[in-house]
Design an enzyme around this catalytic site. Sequence first.
Site, PDB file in Angstrom:
ATOM      1  N   HIS B  63       0.697  -1.321   0.043  1.00  0.00           N
ATOM      2  CA  HIS B  63       0.055  -0.008   0.208  1.00  0.00           C
ATOM      3  C   HIS B  63       0.804   1.423   0.075  1.00  0.00           C
ATOM      4  CE1 HIS B  63      -4.065   1.941   1.286  1.00  0.00           C
ATOM      5  NE2 HIS B  63      -3.287   2.648   0.808  1.00  0.00           N
ATOM      6  N   ASP B 308       1.127   2.722   3.843  1.00  0.00           N
ATOM      7  CA  ASP B 308       0.295   3.698   3.404  1.00  0.00           C
ATOM      8  C   ASP B 308       0.907   5.030   3.296  1.00  0.00           C
ATOM      9  OD1 ASP B 308      -1.872   4.939   2.370  1.00  0.00           O
ATOM     10  OD2 ASP B 308      -2.942   5.019   4.386  1.00  0.00           O
TER      11      ASP B 308
END
Lengths: 305, 428, 185
Positions: B63, B308
């Site tokens: 991610h 992320d």
Amino acid sequence: MVMLGKDLLGIHDLTPDQISLVLDTALSMKEVSAREIKKVPTLRGKTVINLFYEPSTRTRTSFELAGKRLSADVINISAGSSSVVKGETLEDTGRNLQAMNPDLIVLRHASAGAPQLLAKMLPSSIINAGDGAHEHPTQALLDAFTIRERKQTLQGLTVVIAGDITHSRVARSNIDLLLKMGATVRVCGPRTMVPLYIEKMGVTFVPRLEEAIEGADVIMMLRIQMERQRGSLFPSIREYSRFFGLNREKLKHARDDVLIMHPGPVNRGVEISPELLDSPYTIILDQVTNGVAIRMALMYLLIGK
Amino acid sequence: MALLIRNGRVIDPASSTDEVLDLLVDDGTIREIGKDIVAGEGAVADEIDASGLVVAPGLIDIHTHLREPGEEYKETIQTGSLAAAAGGFTSIACMANTKPVNDNAAVTKFIVETAAREACVNVLPVAAITKGLKGEHLAEIGELKETGAVALSDDGKTIASAQVMRLGLEYAKTFSMPVMCHCQDEELSAGGVMNEGIPSTYLGMRGIPPLSEEIIVARDIAISEWVGHPVHIAHVSTAGSVRILREAKARGVRVTAETAPHYFTLTDEAVAGFSTSTKMYPPLRSREDVEAIKEGLRDGTLDVIASDHAPHSTLEKEVEFDKAAFGIIGLETSLALSLELVRDSVLTLSQLLGKMTIQPARVLGLDKGSLRAGADADITIIDPEFEYTVEAHSLQSKSKNTPFLGRQLKGRAVYTIVGGKAAFSLNP
Amino acid sequence: MSEKTLILDKQDIDRTLNRIAHEIWERNRGAEDFVIIGIRRHGVTIAQRLSQKLQEFAGVTIPVGALDINLYRDDLSEIASQPILKKTEIPFSVQDTHIILCDDVLYTGRTVRAALDSLIDMGRPRAIRLAVLLDRGNRELPIQPNYVGKNVNVARDELIEVLLAEDDGIDQVVITKGARNGNAR
């Protein structure tokens, strides 16, 4: 020796001694405001900039008057009349103002933390005149001054704050200040307008106004924002004022010497019934008068030296 | 020419290996793993003495946000890959919310080709489920897969319509495409800038309730079950989500989930100073949530640790908190922050590395994430004791938006080897 | 160690104030709107004592006011710590009054200058006269007292410490050599 720091960003940063210092200093300032010539030369040659990103007549006027009574040069910049609306960032606006070498910037801004951002960036003193729903420290100080004037002390009083707590910076600063000064605080309002974790702040949540004001010394009614109705936070003005508005009938639950306060402007007949607004219980105009004294005191303490 | 890595503590979670071994790499592939490998005379061009170091499969970040195309001032495929390599990652899956959105073969092709030319790690595009991330019409998923997309996600947005989500999963199933879900009920979180909790009560800032995440985690698991195609839940941040996932897994639902290092390192109390580098979606949560995330990692409810990585420049971050963009960079701090879990006895080193290698590889259906003869030579060599301070100027990422600036970290990748070549080495 | 010399004791102070009260009475006898205003904090104590003495020997009630001059200081930026404000309490109009302004020690004259500015901002007194317990000279402004308890020759590095029973529990005036703290000026 008790002193304030460079800025006044919130009640959160103040000790009880510092709060007392501001309140005591405001006594002298109130005396100045009562004179025929309401002006002293204390801040001659100092520059105060009122930087208001949100419309506000009374707070801005109060700061302006405070500065002028202390002989400071006061300049008003409001969102509508400056490059604020032309997309300049707060940071750039701050730097531009700094180039004019002000001693104090009074900031009102819709974003929580905006005064902190400015204070970190600029050597001028900053007074937070309201940031989002975060803090409105000068309002809490003037409320405390007004209560103390009537009740001598804040210690041991029971204060009810009623209305839209979630969106109220006045409530947050008042809760913090009152608890620091030894008062007991109850908050009241529909659950939709009271934060889920409010009791973690050290207050009691009593949803029904009649119960909340039982034995209360002071009742602070918050202004209801009519537009919140659209977000379904309350069903109608009629219902709100019926259950959460203060009137003579509900006031029977409070002490006989209860004080009714409101940060203004009041929605007459919504938060407080007209007959109570004009009763001796209500000390809203004292709050306005004292606001100037508190702001003078803060200016003296922050930039008087 | 061959590379011989000697005397490292080889940890391969996929094969439950954990012992001091040598590892011989040649022609981009792992040739041999064993004790005291003797290579033919003159065959080894390079040798790394890995004594005291951990030799792991190359880390995989499932991610990441690279900002190319569209916002190259924040990050490019090249700078993002440099940051990845410096953080020990040999493969990164990049999300579709670029400008334009990666919802068509042209954008996927651009990413694949740019990465081949400029990136020093494997860049794996994740394509959008719906056109423009709007949650309305399905993207051309078949063609996206053909062009090189490895998975699908509308990350950054939640597909608000359960019907569209159902159709997306069904269509993805047709092409066996993994689906990653960004879970946020956008009405419940509307206007929110931080966790709805005690700090938000004090700060007067609009809260994002844990409920807004949990309600969609529950919904997407239900749809996944109905359709019979697995989902991967992105960036889990709440105790409630962990509980819902745990129950689903116990029932035998094929669901996987990831969390990010900041969700087990920081709480929403970090927001109190109004630093915009504490603003991300989902937001930093409470102490109880942090503990639940750790427990979820420990008991296997959370399969993957992802960064992320979300670069933003000062334009988006040096502003009022509520006006700041969501997101922080993470590629260069993920490993060290995750190693804290080992020191805190939440995970063994092997378990941790599993969540950063073989587990994300499985979610994406990649033939990577394991050290065995014949596998791609994606290898990360880690010094778990290496101490350093996070400083803006030493970060490879173009953006510096991390709450960990100034933080003392322990453990980092000292060599990142991608396809047999060093993409990063600490002391070149 | 600092060296202290007692220059006025309790009796001296009382005798001095008594004399000043008589002088004031002689020169103001019959004047209408005659008031005493003390500069905080010892000036106020002195004003109260003078008023009391006038009550005792002349049977007149002279109103007393308290003046805080900090908002009028010209040296706020120079002094080490910001003064704590006390309220100015003048419960009468100064318009057309004869004011006796009181302070404990007259030195540079800057405090009196601030007091004059402050009083004039409150109205137009007919006259302002100055009464001080001690005059230590070394004026920086053209200001002279009308009533003086005692002239003292004190070097610039010496400090005069005035203690009054109401404020400090004891009546005495001490000169301290080399000290730079406390209640001294």
